[in-house]
Scaffold this active site. Structure first.
Site, PDB file in Angstrom:
ATOM      1  N   LYS A 112      -2.241 107.053 112.794  1.00 20.65           N
ATOM      2  CA  LYS A 112      -1.871 108.229 111.987  1.00 20.65           C
ATOM      3  C   LYS A 112      -1.997 107.876 110.512  1.00 20.65           C
ATOM      4  O   LYS A 112      -1.627 106.769 110.101  1.00 20.65           O
ATOM      5  CB  LYS A 112      -0.433 108.662 112.303  1.00 20.65           C
ATOM      6  CG  LYS A 112       0.041 109.839 111.434  1.00 20.65           C
ATOM      7  CD  LYS A 112       1.335 110.450 111.946  1.00 20.65           C
ATOM      8  CE  LYS A 112       2.581 109.743 111.488  1.00 20.65           C
ATOM      9  NZ  LYS A 112       2.727 109.646 110.010  1.00 20.65           N
ATOM     10  N   GLU A 114      -1.481 109.642 106.422  1.00 18.72           N
ATOM     11  CA  GLU A 114      -0.852 110.732 105.682  1.00 18.72           C
ATOM     12  C   GLU A 114      -1.800 111.319 104.636  1.00 18.72           C
ATOM     13  O   GLU A 114      -2.510 110.584 103.950  1.00 18.72           O
ATOM     14  CB  GLU A 114       0.421 110.232 104.972  1.00 18.72           C
ATOM     15  CG  GLU A 114       1.536 109.861 105.931  1.00 18.72           C
ATOM     16  CD  GLU A 114       2.844 109.525 105.219  1.00 18.72           C
ATOM     17  OE1 GLU A 114       2.966 109.736 103.997  1.00 18.72           O
ATOM     18  OE2 GLU A 114       3.766 109.039 105.917  1.00 18.72           O
ATOM     19  N   GLU A 181       5.039 118.111 108.590  1.00 15.30           N
ATOM     20  CA  GLU A 181       6.439 117.715 108.337  1.00 15.30           C
ATOM     21  C   GLU A 181       6.996 118.495 107.149  1.00 15.30           C
ATOM     22  O   GLU A 181       6.333 118.631 106.102  1.00 15.30           O
ATOM     23  CB  GLU A 181       6.503 116.208 108.046  1.00 15.30           C
ATOM     24  CG  GLU A 181       7.924 115.744 107.701  1.00 15.30           C
ATOM     25  CD  GLU A 181       8.108 114.239 107.705  1.00 15.30           C
ATOM     26  OE1 GLU A 181       7.149 113.502 108.027  1.00 15.30           O
ATOM     27  OE2 GLU A 181       9.238 113.793 107.395  1.00 15.30           O
TER      28      GLU A 181
HETATM   29  O1  KIV Z   1       7.066 107.534 110.493  1.00 16.34           O
HETATM   30  C1  KIV Z   1       7.401 108.456 111.240  1.00 16.34           C
HETATM   31  O2  KIV Z   1       8.305 108.331 112.073  1.00 16.34           O
HETATM   32  C2  KIV Z   1       6.680 109.702 111.120  1.00 16.34           C
HETATM   33  C3  KIV Z   1       7.156 110.874 111.924  1.00 16.34           C
HETATM   34  C4  KIV Z   1       8.447 111.366 111.438  1.00 16.34           C
HETATM   35  C5  KIV Z   1       6.142 111.939 112.009  1.00 16.34           C
HETATM   36  O3  KIV Z   1       5.737 109.782 110.403  1.00 16.34           O
END
Ligand code: KIV
Length: 285
Positions: A112, A114, A181
């Site tokens: 993931k 950002e 988010e």
């Molecule tokens: O780091 C994390 O836990 C996250 C989630 C809240 C989406 O990015």
């Protein structure tokens, strides 16, 4: 095992799905066996597990350490490694190296990242080499200082339009899903309807395809006033406090260990409430 194709199918079949963070072997095993289809080794572990004030200090080595533990515990869930601050900011080459570490060393199935903008090209390169990418828009904690704090994003028309166009670009670049988010519910619903890939909300209302919560928030292991979007499904901090205090009391008054928790050399049960001086002088067994 859940794959990115299953996550896509969830959206196509209108099946809402749950995502939780996992940071260690045992909780990953429990969540996996509970049937949670997607586990995120979030960089939130920096705050929750390591006590940092934000997610910014978390390093790639720390993330890999936790990812490995999660991968040892979970065998059904799709595992997503959260690329920490400065692990994909220097160059696309650096992003490829970091994502590669998550897959090769950490046992993750996806990563993931950002933000939009420069992350779009990165997403295209990573997906092009077989590394599935989950996007993350709205309140992106790695931008905490730029945002002036952990604040809801996308309230103005301009911000909302930007989030929508970033989401479309990430989809176009090959992202398999996008976390939304801290955005208004109507914006999250609009983005969800505009995309072919699933959205996963946290503080984004009920209109997204999936929802994600931080494991420790959801279980009430974090204490104090929770953010509005957190629902505590258990009160484990209170339960742990109660258990720890009862244990200390029983150790103090000699109730623990009882015969059922003690060994004897001849197979007979040890007497209950062994006194410390008896144990010390060998008279209790
Ligand atoms: O780091 C994390 O836990 C996250 C989630 C809240 C989406 O990015």
């Amino acid at each position: 095992m859940t794959t990115v194709l299953d996550v896509q199918r969830f959206k196509e079949e209108g099946q809402r799905f749950a995502v939780l963070t996992a940071y260690d072997y045992l909780s990953a095993k429990i969540l996996d066996e509970a049937g949670i289809p997607v586990l995120l080794v979030g960089d939130s572990l920096g705050m929750v597990m390591l006590g940092y004030p934000t997610t910014l200090p978390v390093t790639m080595d720390e993330m890999i350490h936790h990812a490995k533990a999660v991968a040892r515990g979970a065998h059904q869930a799709l595992l997503v490694g959260d690329m920490p601050f400065m692990s994909y900011h220097v160059s696309i080459e650096q992003a490829i190296t970091s994502a590669g570490r998550f897959m090769q060393e950490g046992g993750m199935h996806a990563v993931k990242v950002e933000g939009g903008g420069r992350v779009v090209e990165m997403t295209q390169r990573l997906t092009g080499m077989g590394i599935p990418v989950m996007g993350h828009l709205g309140l992106t904690p790695q931008f905490v200082h730029q945002m002036g704090g952990f604040k809801v994003q996308g309230k103005s028309d301009k911000q909302a339009a930007r989030i929508l166009s970033d989401a479309k670009e990430l989809e176009q670049a090959g992202a398999f899903s996008i976390v939304l988010e801290g955005v208004p519910s109507d914006l999250a619903t609009r983005v969800t309807k505009a995309l072919r890939i699933p959205t996963i909300g946290i503080g984004a209302g009920p209109g997204t395809d999936g929802q994600v919560l931080v494991f420790h928030d959801m279980l009430g292991l974090t204490t104090g006033k929770a953010p509005k979007f957190v629902k505590r499904y258990a009160q484990l901090a209170e339960e742990i406090t109660r258990a720890a205090q009862t244990y200390a009391q029983e150790v103090g008054d000699g109730t623990f260990p009882g015969p059922e928790h003690s060994y004897s050399s001849n197979g007979a049960a040890a007497p209950a409430k062994a006194k410390l001086d008896e144990v010390k002088y060998g008279s209790s067994v």
